[in-house]
Structures are given as structure tokens and as C-alpha cells.
Write an enzyme that holds these catalytic residues in place. Structure first.
Site, PDB file in Angstrom:
ATOM      1  N   GLU D  84       0.845  -1.205   0.000  1.00 45.14           N
ATOM      2  CA  GLU D  84       0.000   0.000   0.000  1.00 45.14           C
ATOM      3  C   GLU D  84       0.878   1.252   0.000  1.00 45.14           C
ATOM      4  O   GLU D  84       1.919   1.284   0.643  1.00 45.14           O
ATOM      5  CB  GLU D  84      -0.900   0.014   1.238  1.00 45.14           C
ATOM      6  N   ARG D  94     -17.518  -0.841   7.292  1.00 44.98           N
ATOM      7  CA  ARG D  94     -18.685  -1.431   6.632  1.00 44.98           C
ATOM      8  C   ARG D  94     -19.350  -2.492   7.505  1.00 44.98           C
ATOM      9  O   ARG D  94     -20.562  -2.700   7.434  1.00 44.98           O
ATOM     10  CB  ARG D  94     -18.258  -2.056   5.294  1.00 44.98           C
ATOM     11  N   CYS D 147      -7.426  -2.422   8.659  1.00 44.36           N
ATOM     12  CA  CYS D 147      -6.127  -2.421   7.974  1.00 44.36           C
ATOM     13  C   CYS D 147      -5.617  -0.994   7.807  1.00 44.36           C
ATOM     14  O   CYS D 147      -4.466  -0.686   8.137  1.00 44.36           O
ATOM     15  CB  CYS D 147      -6.244  -3.091   6.598  1.00 44.36           C
ATOM     16  N   HIS D 171      -1.301  -5.657   1.539  1.00 40.99           N
ATOM     17  CA  HIS D 171      -2.521  -6.457   1.456  1.00 40.99           C
ATOM     18  C   HIS D 171      -2.262  -7.719   0.630  1.00 40.99           C
ATOM     19  O   HIS D 171      -1.562  -7.668  -0.389  1.00 40.99           O
ATOM     20  CB  HIS D 171      -3.652  -5.643   0.808  1.00 40.99           C
TER      21      HIS D 171
END
Lengths: 217, 217, 217, 217
Positions: D84, D94, D147, D171
Site C-alpha cells: 500500500e 462497513r 487495515c 494487502h
């Protein structure tokens, strides 16, 4: 027992085809290990041409009289190794093949049945790959390009001339370095390991598992 | 001319099925417009059951004696409207159907041919959808669940009892509000417009285009 | 109230860019309907160039003194309309822009903050699209090409010179006829409807919804 | 030199998390090989909780005073290993985390900057993975769940308290046997090999490559 395993040459502008890269690696590793499976392994690269591919395949079958034939091709965009279940009597080429031919809505074999089922134990193969932590699933379409053409031609050979021959087709994903960076891919080494497991599964069992590997669509 | 258009009830835990939502909307819009196409349109919702779906379909065909039958089902994950080209004689259910049945490796019709091609002009349909700016492509697998079961059953009916009947199957994407937020989807209104165009194309021409709609795999 | 809505010219070898096609359609439909929203709408096509895009944008903002600026760009491969949440101070061009420039690891604004959040009510916008049966979600990356460059430049303008200006960026999928047949797409008409709803939502509310639109990764 | 490498516990109903499975395997293999890289490797499993994850991370950093910290998390649906590039000051969950918390639109660090760039040589890492035939690309969003929370918290620690610390987030895809059969996946062994290469690349170079790894959107 004798096994013929084929891959394809590159097509569609690509410089490599992971199907042949993986098949070649299977052969190297099998030879280096002293043929531990007890079967004889013959590998070959098929031309990505509607016309010649089946000529070459027929000659391989005639020459080597294999018990098992597994043809392998690239399925760009798929996420895992996918043994195919059904071959269809249809050529419909989205792009020209490597000889420049582009048949549209022509049968592979004039007068042949609409489709053949492959005769590999595809569910047992997928289970073996899952146990080895390799992404895999059964596929119900091999497309309408040279891969399906070869698969149908192979099963027609078995149905009409070589009734003892068990055969099938396996589609494999792109390799990472191939230039399709947004698409799923698998290391060639992983794909080769998958093909070895598929051969091992096929030569050591004659019936498939009675488990679902169905697709909702 | 008489056209039967079917959708499916929800399955797999979903509260709706865009195939039936779109079919119902097609019927409403066609009636509201005064049946401008000159054909009679009969719509019906099929149960998502291996057992009863073909019973209902057979009764629809027997009652209405349609010239054209188009069955529609949901293909979650597909990006466009996909007329199917081939139905396979295989039930292999990944999940139980709405009656709790989960056939594995059973033929749709015992002793039937391995596959049937549909008889809609699928390429002309896809071209009509593209002209209307709707995502679409020809598909070469309808899976091995109830959709393929109904498609195969329909083509077997046509082959054995209703030789004048032209028929086929169309898979449609999820709808946006359906709860599969990471998957592609189309507004139901767009899907309904696609189905209307497919019917219009089918009733106004009897041969398909000679253009490629092939799949590489 | 005055709204500036921009799309981009084609890039990357494509003949069209659905962002501008949809923006133009929004303007036509808004004018044809007699500007029912009560705001003045100015549309413009931005060059897909790192150098000139922000010059054009700055001139638009200087000339029209808009209350709201919504910039729209194409995100090939996405399945829905995606309002962006964050712009990053980074240019890293995978391909050259339309002027042949390809900046790598250069900030959009030397000395600017690492990122800006957009100031559109992105969650309310997505909800409005869902109510209209249009696929949509909030995105947390606008990439590192000209789209992100324009988004960051816009938010920097707002932060440094035009504190009243509310602004943001919306990525839209391919259109069906654009030549990317394996990718998800939306009819331009649907995308235009989405953009109209995003403007409507933005001009009629000043705060966003307190609902999740988060991404797991 | 000391390296801290973390994975996450399972979340979202899954029984395993390939990030931790791969991290554990890296540690086993590194120890079994006699720590050939010359650095000390400390691994830890982080709770998938907004609240405790950063407490655990801070304690790891305080206890071990590492030169390099690489946190690893699962990104279901991605096709390769993705270092990342940017962490955002935003929690927007979510789904609830493993402690039942679901923060919405809350900053990771009140008053912190909008974003931090990671300080791993992400482009050199991706190149190393490509040379090893492993699918990989640089990502520009770590999402808005735990994360990204950990990634932002790590970079904030480095920026405010541990200026010598180089850190980043990686990831990784699903593993094949994890129960997401339609999604891309990589064998855990391949993911572990990728993480080892990322650590090796990071400890053996201090600057990144000047090549593009940009995203068009």
C-alpha cells in the site's frame, strides 16, 4: 501407462503461453525426479491453429497410443486452474488464429454430436488441487476458439477410434510476468504443480468423486 | 405470433430475482403501449426447482402453443445481458434448489443428447443491445443449475414435440439494490429494455448474423 | 447557485470518453427541461493532460465563481458510478497523458498536504443512486493519473483560494460500445442520470448522511 | 537490524486469515533457514479491532524498537500481493470489527494529517515479486477498515515518535481453501514467499525505484 500432455504456443500477440511453459516444466521435473509416477510422460506444444492443431494431436495419439491425453490451454482472466467438463461442436473465432484463419459458426466435426463430456475425473482433480492450496474449479465452457476445437477433436477421436483413451482439457490462468497486469495470474511453477497433480489423480483413479462442482450459471 | 417469456422466482437467499422483475416490467410496458410489436406476449414466473420448473414450462407451451419461448434467469456476477448459445444435459447443483433438491451429475433428460444449441438469433440480439448502448455478449455456458435445466428441457421439447418452436435462454446481471454490492449490476429497467429488444429481434428475423461472437475460453 | 460540471476528453487510445459524453447529455437534458433545479449549470471538457487540465479548471472557477464543482472521469473496469472521497498529492502516470507527459512520483502541488477529502455529500449521493436503481459506491482512491491530479488541484483551490466552493470527483464506468467488451459498463444515459442525481443531491443538502460507505480494503 | 512483521486474526466470519497464516510461515521458514538475512524477525498477530490493534502495535514497537515494521492484512478479491502506498485518516467500518465496534466517519488520530505515505520501497518490492513470478502491484487505497487504521496509526507513530522507523502495509489475496471460491486467491506458501521478498527488499535498500507503478483510477 502412457500420458500425453500438451500445451499451446503463444497467440493473440503474447510472447509466451503459460500452458506450454507449465507443461514443459512438468516434463522437466518429472524426468529429474526419475519418473516417480510409474507412467511414461510425452509432452508436446500444439500450434494455435484450427487447421493444424488437430493434425498434430492425431499424430501424437497415433504414434504414442496413450492411455490418457490432457490438453492444456490459457484462459486469460480466470482465477484458477479449471479442468473443463464439456466440449462443443462449434468454432467461432473472435480473433484470427496463428495461421490467420477465423472460422465463424462452423462445426469442429461436420455431423458430429453437439457436445462431448471429457472423461477425466475433474472433481477429484479439483479436490486434489484444493488440498494442495491451489485455486481451482470445474469449468463448463472451453470457449469457441482453438482450445475448444482441440478438446472436441480429442473427445471425437476417443469416441470414434480410440475407445480406451481417457482425455480432457485444462485451462490455466495467465502468468504474472505476461503483460496482463490487471488480470488474475498464477506463478508458472504453481500451474505446473497443478498439472502434475491432475495427471497423478487421473492415472491413480478411474471414477470421479460424487460431489458437486456445479455452476449456478 | 405468440411469445412466451419467463423469469425465475428468487433463490439462494435473495429477496428478489431481477429476471422476473424485468420480465414483469416488459409485460407491463408492452401492454401499456398497446402491444405495438404485433405479437401476443405471455409471461410467467418459473419456480427455481429442478422438479417443477419443467412441468410449468411444458404446460405453458402446451396451453399457449407459442412460436417463440425465451426463458430468463439471473447470472450473478455477469456484467451484461447474455443470450445463451448451448444447453448441456447435466444437472450438478452447487446449492439446493427452492424445494431442497440438489441433484449431482444427473442428466436433465435420461438418454438425451449431450447438448442442444438454442435457436434464437443470439448474435443479432447482442448487436441490437449494443446499438441501444446496453452491455451484452453471447454466453457459451448456462451453468448446471436450474437455468441450464430449463434451457435444456425447453430445447428438448422443441426437438421432440414442437418442431416449429424457436427458443432460448437469456441470463441477466444482478440489480443494483439486491444486496451484492461488490458485483456488477444493471438497472431492472435497462434489463427490461434489453429483453424487449431480444423479443423484437427474434420475431422480426429468422436467421442470425454471420459475425463472430466467440469466446477465447 | 452555480454548478460547474466537467468531463474528460478521450485518452489511452479510446475514441470516446463516457465522462464527457455523459456530462454533455446532462447539460442537454437540463437545458431542454428548462433548468428545473434552479441552479445554473456550466459544463466543460477538460484535456487529459497533467499540464493544462488544472489551468482550464482554474479558469473555469475564476470565470464562473461556482458554488459547486463536480469533475467526472472514466474508471475503466469499475462496475458502478463512484464518487471519490480522497485526493492524494501524487502524480504517478502509468501511461503518457495526451500531451506525452508521464510524471512519476511528483506531487500535484509542491508542498501541499498529502491528501484532501472531497466536500460533496458522497454517501447521500450514493444513496440517491441506489434509490434510482443505479449501481454506485463510494471510492477511496482516484488513482494517480490525471483524474486524481484534477481532483487534488480542485480541492487545493478550494482550500487556498475559494473557501466557499464545495467540490469533488466522480468516476464512471466504461460505456457499452467503447471497445472494452469484457469489462463492466453502463449506458451513457444511465451515467448521465446518475450525474444529474449527484448534482441534485449536492445542491439540496449541505451535510452528508451518517451511514457507512466504507471499504474493507 | 530488527524487523516486525504482523498479520491479522480472522474476521468477517472467516475461519482463517491468510495474512497471519503467511506471516507465521515466513517466521518458521526464516528460523529454519538459520536467519539468513542477518536481521532479527519478530512476528505478531494483531486483533481485528479498531481499539486494541494500535495498542498492540505500539507495544510491539516500544518493546522491540524495530527498524522496519511491515503490517499485513487480507484484501479479499484482489488478484495479487499489493504493497500500500497511502494511509488515510478515516475510519468508516462497513461491518463491525471483532469487538463489535463500527466507527463511521471518525479520524484514526484526532487532528492528524489527512494522509501519510508509507515508507517502504513499494516499487522495488513489486519488481522483486514480479521477478519471482508472483502477481503483485502497488495499491493506492488500504480501505477504511482496521487495515487502514493500523497503517495510519503506524505511520503516525513513525512521524511523531519513532523517526528512524520505516514502515508500511501489504494487502494479500484470499487463500484457496478459505471458502470464497469465486474470488482470486494465492497459495499461502506463495504469499509467504512474497512477504519474505518484501522484507529482503526493504532491508537491503533505502530508496525506491523511479519507475511507474501508477493507477489510472
Amino acid at each position: 501407462m502412457r500420458v500425453v500432455l500438451t500445451g499451446f504456443e503463444p497467440f493473440g500477440g503474447d510472447g509466451t503461453n503459460p500452458s506450454w511453459d507449465a507443461v514443459r516444466l512438468v516434463a522437466e521435473q518429472y524426468a529429474a525426479a526419475g519418473s516417480p509416477g510409474g507412467y511414461e510422460l510425452v509432452v508436446a506444444e500444439l500450434p494455435c491453429e484450427f487447421g493444424r492443431s488437430l493434425d498434430v494431436l492425431r499424430e501424437l495419439v497415433g504414434t504414442h497410443a496413450p492411455d490418457v491425453v490432457v490438453c492444456v490451454g490459457q484462459a486469460g482472466g480466470r482465477t484458477g486452474v479449471t479442468p473443463e467438463r464439456v466440449a462443443v461442436n462449434l468454432d467461432d473465432a473472435r480473433i484470427p488464429d496463428n495461421a490467420g484463419d477465423q472460422p465463424i459458426d462452423v462445426p469442429v466435426v461436420e455431423g458430429g454430436p453437439t457436445a462431448y463430456f471429457g472423461t477425466l475425473p475433474v472433481k477429484a482433480c479439483v479436490e486434489a488441487l484444493h488440498e494442495a492450496d491451489i485455486p481451482a474449479s470445474v469449468s463448463h465452457t472451453a470457449g469457441t476458439f482453438v482450445c475448444n476445437h482441440v478438446f472436441y477433436g480429442l473427445m471425437h477421436l476417443a469416441a470414434t477410434e480410440f475407445p480406451q483413451l481417457r482425455g480432457g482439457f485444462v485451462h490455466v490462468p495467465y502468468a504474472p510476468g505476461q503483460g496482463h497486469e490487471d488480470a488474475p495470474s498464477l506463478p508458472v511453477e504453481t500451474t505446473a504443480r497443478a498439472l502434475s497433480l491432475i495427471i497423478h489423480t487421473t492415472v491413480t483413479r478411474t471414477t470421479d468423486l460424487h460431489t458437486t462442482a456445479g455452476a449456478l450459471h
